[in-house]
Write a protein that holds these residues in place. Sequence first.
Motif, PDB file in Angstrom:
ATOM      1  N   PHE A  95       0.738  -1.227  -0.084  1.00 34.47           N
ATOM      2  CA  PHE A  95      -0.086   0.015   0.021  1.00 34.47           C
ATOM      3  C   PHE A  95       0.834   1.139   0.035  1.00 34.47           C
ATOM      4  O   PHE A  95       0.603   2.200  -0.604  1.00 34.47           O
ATOM      5  CB  PHE A  95      -1.065   0.247   1.187  1.00 34.47           C
ATOM      6  CG  PHE A  95      -2.272  -0.364   0.798  1.00 34.47           C
ATOM      7  CD1 PHE A  95      -3.138   0.145  -0.137  1.00 34.47           C
ATOM      8  CD2 PHE A  95      -2.799  -1.765   1.875  1.00 34.47           C
ATOM      9  CE1 PHE A  95      -4.452  -0.391  -0.231  1.00 34.47           C
ATOM     10  CE2 PHE A  95      -3.925  -2.253   1.422  1.00 34.47           C
ATOM     11  CZ  PHE A  95      -4.839  -1.342   0.669  1.00 34.47           C
ATOM     12  N   ILE A 136      -3.472  -6.032  -2.695  1.00 33.55           N
ATOM     13  CA  ILE A 136      -3.937  -5.183  -1.784  1.00 33.55           C
ATOM     14  C   ILE A 136      -5.411  -4.423  -2.307  1.00 33.55           C
ATOM     15  O   ILE A 136      -6.137  -4.146  -1.098  1.00 33.55           O
ATOM     16  CB  ILE A 136      -3.141  -3.637  -1.937  1.00 33.55           C
ATOM     17  CG1 ILE A 136      -3.282  -3.063  -3.520  1.00 33.55           C
ATOM     18  CG2 ILE A 136      -1.773  -3.818  -1.557  1.00 33.55           C
ATOM     19  CD1 ILE A 136      -2.252  -1.922  -3.539  1.00 33.55           C
ATOM     20  N   PHE A 137      -5.843  -4.923  -3.440  1.00 33.44           N
ATOM     21  CA  PHE A 137      -7.180  -4.393  -3.842  1.00 33.44           C
ATOM     22  C   PHE A 137      -8.135  -5.694  -4.215  1.00 33.44           C
ATOM     23  O   PHE A 137      -9.290  -5.781  -4.597  1.00 33.44           O
ATOM     24  CB  PHE A 137      -7.264  -3.445  -5.119  1.00 33.44           C
ATOM     25  CG  PHE A 137      -6.842  -1.940  -4.467  1.00 33.44           C
ATOM     26  CD1 PHE A 137      -7.440  -1.483  -3.488  1.00 33.44           C
ATOM     27  CD2 PHE A 137      -5.758  -1.678  -5.263  1.00 33.44           C
ATOM     28  CE1 PHE A 137      -7.167  -0.290  -3.117  1.00 33.44           C
ATOM     29  CE2 PHE A 137      -5.389  -0.217  -5.095  1.00 33.44           C
ATOM     30  CZ  PHE A 137      -6.113   0.153  -3.849  1.00 33.44           C
ATOM     31  N   LEU A 151      -3.301  -0.539   6.683  1.00 35.19           N
ATOM     32  CA  LEU A 151      -4.039   0.414   5.704  1.00 35.19           C
ATOM     33  C   LEU A 151      -3.500   1.839   5.285  1.00 35.19           C
ATOM     34  O   LEU A 151      -4.229   2.721   4.852  1.00 35.19           O
ATOM     35  CB  LEU A 151      -5.582   0.194   5.714  1.00 35.19           C
ATOM     36  CG  LEU A 151      -6.126  -1.335   5.585  1.00 35.19           C
ATOM     37  CD1 LEU A 151      -7.535  -1.125   5.786  1.00 35.19           C
ATOM     38  CD2 LEU A 151      -5.687  -1.788   4.015  1.00 35.19           C
ATOM     39  N   ALA A 154      -3.101   3.095   2.347  1.00 43.41           N
ATOM     40  CA  ALA A 154      -4.534   3.220   1.454  1.00 43.41           C
ATOM     41  C   ALA A 154      -5.044   4.690   1.714  1.00 43.41           C
ATOM     42  O   ALA A 154      -5.230   5.388   0.931  1.00 43.41           O
ATOM     43  CB  ALA A 154      -5.447   2.273   1.914  1.00 43.41           C
ATOM     44  N   ARG A 155      -4.776   4.965   3.119  1.00 47.46           N
ATOM     45  CA  ARG A 155      -5.138   6.447   3.406  1.00 47.46           C
ATOM     46  C   ARG A 155      -4.230   7.625   2.739  1.00 47.46           C
ATOM     47  O   ARG A 155      -4.723   8.560   2.328  1.00 47.46           O
ATOM     48  CB  ARG A 155      -5.074   6.759   4.848  1.00 47.46           C
ATOM     49  CG  ARG A 155      -6.288   5.759   5.791  1.00 47.46           C
ATOM     50  CD  ARG A 155      -6.388   6.142   7.268  1.00 47.46           C
ATOM     51  NE  ARG A 155      -5.241   5.611   7.835  1.00 47.46           N
ATOM     52  CZ  ARG A 155      -5.325   4.111   8.411  1.00 47.46           C
ATOM     53  NH1 ARG A 155      -6.639   3.609   8.237  1.00 47.46           N
ATOM     54  NH2 ARG A 155      -4.366   3.498   8.856  1.00 47.46           N
ATOM     55  N   TRP A 189     -11.127   6.999  -8.319  1.00 46.99           N
ATOM     56  CA  TRP A 189     -10.490   5.569  -7.632  1.00 46.99           C
ATOM     57  C   TRP A 189     -11.441   4.421  -8.536  1.00 46.99           C
ATOM     58  O   TRP A 189     -10.883   3.500  -9.026  1.00 46.99           O
ATOM     59  CB  TRP A 189     -10.574   5.817  -6.362  1.00 46.99           C
ATOM     60  CG  TRP A 189      -9.778   4.572  -5.550  1.00 46.99           C
ATOM     61  CD1 TRP A 189      -9.021   3.631  -6.257  1.00 46.99           C
ATOM     62  CD2 TRP A 189      -9.967   4.425  -4.189  1.00 46.99           C
ATOM     63  NE1 TRP A 189      -8.719   2.810  -5.350  1.00 46.99           N
ATOM     64  CE2 TRP A 189      -9.173   3.051  -3.969  1.00 46.99           C
ATOM     65  CE3 TRP A 189     -10.331   5.038  -3.108  1.00 46.99           C
ATOM     66  CZ2 TRP A 189      -8.975   2.470  -2.900  1.00 46.99           C
ATOM     67  CZ3 TRP A 189     -10.281   4.586  -2.020  1.00 46.99           C
ATOM     68  CH2 TRP A 189      -9.363   3.224  -1.821  1.00 46.99           C
ATOM     69  N   HIS A 193      -9.983   1.833 -11.011  1.00 47.30           N
ATOM     70  CA  HIS A 193      -9.834   0.368 -10.653  1.00 47.30           C
ATOM     71  C   HIS A 193     -10.617  -0.382 -11.456  1.00 47.30           C
ATOM     72  O   HIS A 193     -10.102  -1.656 -11.822  1.00 47.30           O
ATOM     73  CB  HIS A 193     -10.297   0.163  -9.048  1.00 47.30           C
ATOM     74  CG  HIS A 193     -10.474  -1.225  -8.595  1.00 47.30           C
ATOM     75  ND1 HIS A 193      -9.338  -1.739  -8.220  1.00 47.30           N
ATOM     76  CD2 HIS A 193     -11.420  -1.925  -8.393  1.00 47.30           C
ATOM     77  CE1 HIS A 193      -9.824  -2.781  -7.838  1.00 47.30           C
ATOM     78  NE2 HIS A 193     -11.100  -2.983  -7.893  1.00 47.30           N
TER      79      HIS A 193
ATOM     80  N   SER B 201     -14.837  -2.420  -0.097  1.00 46.23           N
ATOM     81  CA  SER B 201     -13.445  -2.460   0.274  1.00 46.23           C
ATOM     82  C   SER B 201     -12.949  -2.212   1.549  1.00 46.23           C
ATOM     83  O   SER B 201     -13.396  -1.048   2.355  1.00 46.23           O
ATOM     84  CB  SER B 201     -12.804  -1.532  -0.858  1.00 46.23           C
ATOM     85  OG  SER B 201     -11.571  -1.212  -0.347  1.00 46.23           O
ATOM     86  N   ALA B 203     -10.074  -1.101   1.962  1.00 44.10           N
ATOM     87  CA  ALA B 203      -9.497   0.090   1.982  1.00 44.10           C
ATOM     88  C   ALA B 203     -10.362   1.309   1.957  1.00 44.10           C
ATOM     89  O   ALA B 203     -10.118   2.262   2.568  1.00 44.10           O
ATOM     90  CB  ALA B 203      -8.750   0.229   0.486  1.00 44.10           C
TER      91      ALA B 203
END
Lengths: 246, 246
Positions: A95, A136-137, A151, A154-155, A189, A193, B201, B203
């Motif tokens: 991440f 990660i996803f 995470l 991710a933030r 996002w 994705h 998710s 995340a």
Amino acid sequence: MRGRVEDKYNAHAVCRAVFKPEAVPFPMTPGPDQPARVDLREACIAEATAIIELRGIESLSLREVARRLGVSHQAPYRHFPSRDHVLAEVIRRSFAEFAAALNAPPRTDNVGADALAMGMAYVQFALSRPLQYRLIFGGALPDPERHGEMLNGARAAFGVLQNLLTRIFTERGQPFDQEAVNREALFIWSSLHGIVSLMRSDALDTLELSPDTRNGFAMIALQRVGVALGVAPSLTPGPQAKETER
Amino acid sequence: MRGRVEDKYNAHAVCRAVFKPEAVPFPMTPGPDQPARVDLREACIAEATAIIELRGIESLSLREVARRLGVSHQAPYRHFPSRDHVLAEVIRRSFAEFAAALNAPPRTDNVGADALAMGMAYVQFALSRPLQYRLIFGGALPDPERHGEMLNGARAAFGVLQNLLTRIFTERGQPFDQEAVNREALFIWSSLHGIVSLMRSDALDTLELSPDTRNGFAMIALQRVGVALGVAPSLTPGPQAKETER
DNA sequence: TACATGAGTTGACACTGTCTACAAAACTAC
DNA sequence: GTAGTTTTGTAGACAGTGTCAACTCATGTA
């Protein structure tokens, strides 16, 4: 240590990923004064990462990690309470790398160009390291409650998006609206994705579409994200509405 | 059979998933004339599906399936060469159900409404059966080369999208262009996939956004798909461009 | 110099997928 | 109906896994 001096801690993996090339060298075979106490914890993470990038998360085995490093099957448990903790640490770093990749393109004074660059960086990351991206996803994470740090990246990545959106809104002279920034960040996002997930999907492969179609789709999809954000001109209008209501 | 008559073939799972409620009943304990030879193959698939929907793909164990059905650990291997073959069959059916779900909304003479209905059906499927959705789109499929039938449903689902797009193009009076239909179908697919992936998710959870933001994002994202296809009015213009080039 | 601690080892346990060998039931042919 | 074949389920083994407990041993500290 029972006279086994084979390839303790596997110089290959360690040199490759744990130490940067210029870092302090360490003796392959323990000398009498230098006990070669390299950080096994780091070596485990490096080896686990290598396995995951090569064969995916489901075939990560702590025993294999130990075997590759030339230590006993229990040695990793001195540094991690469980397999999930190794996994969580690998994910945490992935991440972080992802967030760094999004942040890598230098900031210019053209926010539209910066948005495009970030989008390309996202796609680039996902396509060049598919198993890491899936890690990660993909949705098979260890319980985030138990692994709080996991995470952080991710933030951070979302922060990159937020900053970008804030710049766009500001440049447009619109009042600051955190809610709107977050909504648009999520929109970017999710669009990115969706695109990269589809481009690496067995389900898509089975359709046997031409490369032109696949690439063309990615291009128009990316471009439409730009259009929705007002940073790209509308070129590919899809099926034309008979009369656009406005 | 060595006098073990306990819960051979676990009536629970079998009744629930193999037979429809109104189908022919079968005796829990084999009667003398009725040998209770229910299809173990079907029972395995039902039980495997139940496990996957409950705890995810990685915790599917053929031995647990056998245990639940009250048969020996080897019995499932009479019907499937390997665990991957069970998995492939479960996935095949999940894909088929997914395609059916997309196709379920009745066709009206309003193609825009039909497009919206299909989008809602997609989201509904993904959110109401998250583990099943992840199973088919999570990217951890058995080798499609070895399991040819597995992705039939994926092709069928894409066909639903193609039909929809063809109708849209036709209604707009545009010449038939398979290439464009495919591109737009992929665009819809990727957008919807991005939206539902993000909504489920870990995340995203860690960002602790307000439910309003999360739902608002999904709404505008869905709406923008409609706009790109020319079947929805443009309501939520994101950051305003200073001067739209055209 | 004694002792505590950290790090690595071995050995076990329960679990997994899968192989082989075996038994019983079901079907087929006479 | 009986003999033989095929199908279906069983039992036992093997190598692999994560993880627990007990052990050794080198190290740092009192």
